[in-house]
Design an enzyme around this catalytic site. Structure first.
Site, PDB file in Angstrom:
ATOM      1  N   SER A  43       0.833  -1.196   0.000  1.00  0.00           N
ATOM      2  CA  SER A  43       0.000   0.000   0.000  1.00  0.00           C
ATOM      3  C   SER A  43       0.880   1.263   0.000  1.00  0.00           C
ATOM      4  O   SER A  43       1.667   1.467  -0.926  1.00  0.00           O
ATOM      5  CB  SER A  43      -0.957  -0.042   1.193  1.00  0.00           C
ATOM      6  OG  SER A  43      -1.983   0.917   1.056  1.00  0.00           O
ATOM      7  N   ASP A  72      -9.778  -4.867  -4.759  1.00  0.00           N
ATOM      8  CA  ASP A  72      -9.223  -3.962  -3.753  1.00  0.00           C
ATOM      9  C   ASP A  72     -10.050  -2.682  -3.711  1.00  0.00           C
ATOM     10  O   ASP A  72     -10.121  -1.935  -4.695  1.00  0.00           O
ATOM     11  CB  ASP A  72      -7.763  -3.649  -4.086  1.00  0.00           C
ATOM     12  CG  ASP A  72      -7.024  -3.015  -2.915  1.00  0.00           C
ATOM     13  OD1 ASP A  72      -7.664  -2.342  -2.093  1.00  0.00           O
ATOM     14  OD2 ASP A  72      -5.787  -3.199  -2.825  1.00  0.00           O
ATOM     15  N   HIS A  75      -7.660  -5.862  -0.404  1.00  0.00           N
ATOM     16  CA  HIS A  75      -6.503  -5.108   0.062  1.00  0.00           C
ATOM     17  C   HIS A  75      -5.716  -5.925   1.089  1.00  0.00           C
ATOM     18  O   HIS A  75      -5.830  -5.712   2.308  1.00  0.00           O
ATOM     19  CB  HIS A  75      -6.978  -3.782   0.674  1.00  0.00           C
ATOM     20  CG  HIS A  75      -5.882  -2.775   0.848  1.00  0.00           C
ATOM     21  ND1 HIS A  75      -5.186  -2.227  -0.199  1.00  0.00           N
ATOM     22  CD2 HIS A  75      -5.348  -2.216   1.973  1.00  0.00           C
ATOM     23  CE1 HIS A  75      -4.292  -1.364   0.250  1.00  0.00           C
ATOM     24  NE2 HIS A  75      -4.360  -1.354   1.574  1.00  0.00           N
TER      25      HIS A  75
END
Length: 336
Positions: free
Chosen positions: A217, A275, A302
């Site tokens: 991320s 995601d 995610h």
């Protein structure tokens, strides 16, 4: 000496030469002298010594011509274990006192050391939280790569329902606004990035050597910036590749210089089709800034996937950089 086997001389001594009694025993045992009835016979001279209680050597008769005693079960010694069983792990198994010293079969990594990856966590995470959430990944990479994570330098103000650990507050690599962050925001005044780049450089220097980066991320976005600096020759970041999971390119104008030129460093981009935090198009956009990136898609959201198909993709990518295979091959394009 007493108990020695009789010796044979090649030159007989003549009789009456004044030799000591013990020398006569070197030729042959003397004849038994006549004795009175009832008196036990006792050899004289060198042969008069009482034979030792041990068994005759190599089956020869003791002095005096007495037959060798027969070995029975009571006097038999227990057979000695072979050394291979006692010390070297033979048929008897390895001894508890002595470890086996036989050569051990070479393992998968005997020809080179395990790769080392510096892990960069996501926004609102930390080194400990990242380690807890990557157990499946570390298991998938076991024997091939070691993952060592580092915490971002900036605590995130506030916190959510899962952020009540005062000893380990959630952290971030930079902010797009005062104490906040949005991946797709065109931030006019992002803050904290330089401190984070310095923290990554310090981790590489203090805990290295490292072969590559693994970012998730916001950590993947930071890893991409490190790759850009590395491709330009920045000596603070001696890494050869990166794995970027749910990454994105920063839209802040102050960060645009990182994407000015194509980034010539091998990368594996992991994209989740479902995601909802970092949408798949943002991760694909980041991959387009690299020269011949490898893109791995999965149907999840995610998180860092570590199922069998993703594990194979990770290992195939890492195999290009294993020390036992020499230098890394040129980066190859591909979509997994």
């Amino acid at each position: 000496m007493d108990g020695d086997a009789p010796r044979t001389s090649t030159t007989p001594l003549p009789a009456g030469n004044g030799s000591r009694p013990g020398q006569a025993a070197l030729q042959a045992p003397p004849a038994a002298a006549p004795v009175a009835p009832g008196v036990p016979s006792r050899p004289t001279g060198a042969a008069s010594s009482r034979p030792r209680s041990r068994s005759p050597r190599r089956g020869l008769p003791p002095p005096g011509g007495a037959p060798a005693p027969q070995r029975g079960r009571a006097s038999a010694r227990p057979p000695r274990r072979p050394m291979s069983a006692l010390r070297f792990g033979g048929k008897g198994g390895p001894s508890r006192k002595w470890p086996s010293r036989l050569p051990v079969a070479a393992g998968a990594m005997s020809e080179g050391r395990t790769l080392r990856l510096l892990g960069l966590h996501g926004y609102r995470q930390s080194e400990r939280r990242f380690r807890q959430r990557t157990g499946a990944l570390r298991k998938a990479l076991r024997g091939r790569a070691e993952l060592v994570a580092v915490s971002a330098p900036h605590p995130v103000p506030g916190g959510g329902e899962d952020d009540d650990d005062g000893d380990d507050p959630p952290r971030g690599w930079w902010f797009s606004g005062p104490g906040t962050f949005e991946a797709g925001e065109v931030a006019a005044a992002p803050a904290g990035l330089e401190e984070s780049l310095s923290a990554v450089a310090a981790a590489l220097a203090e805990h290295g050597p490292f072969d590559g980066l693994l970012g998730f991320s916001q950590g993947a976005a930071l890893a991409a910036m490190v790759c850009a600096l590395r491709a330009r020759g920045d000596p603070r970041f001696p890494v050869a590749f990166a794995i970027l999971v749910a990454g994105f390119a920063s839209h802040a104008p102050a960060h645009s210089h990182f994407y000015r030129d194509p980034i010539a460093l091998p990368t594996l981009h992991v994209v989740g089709d479902a995601d909802a935090v970092i949408a798949a198009p943002l991760s694909r956009e980041l991959a387009q800034h690299f020269v011949e990136p490898v893109v791995l898609t999965h149907p999840g959201g995610h998180f860092i996937p570590a199922a069998a198909p993703q594990k194979k993709a990770y290992l195939d990518f890492l195999d290009r950089f294993c020390p036992r295979q020499g230098q890394a091959e040129p980066p190859g394009a591909g979509v997994v």
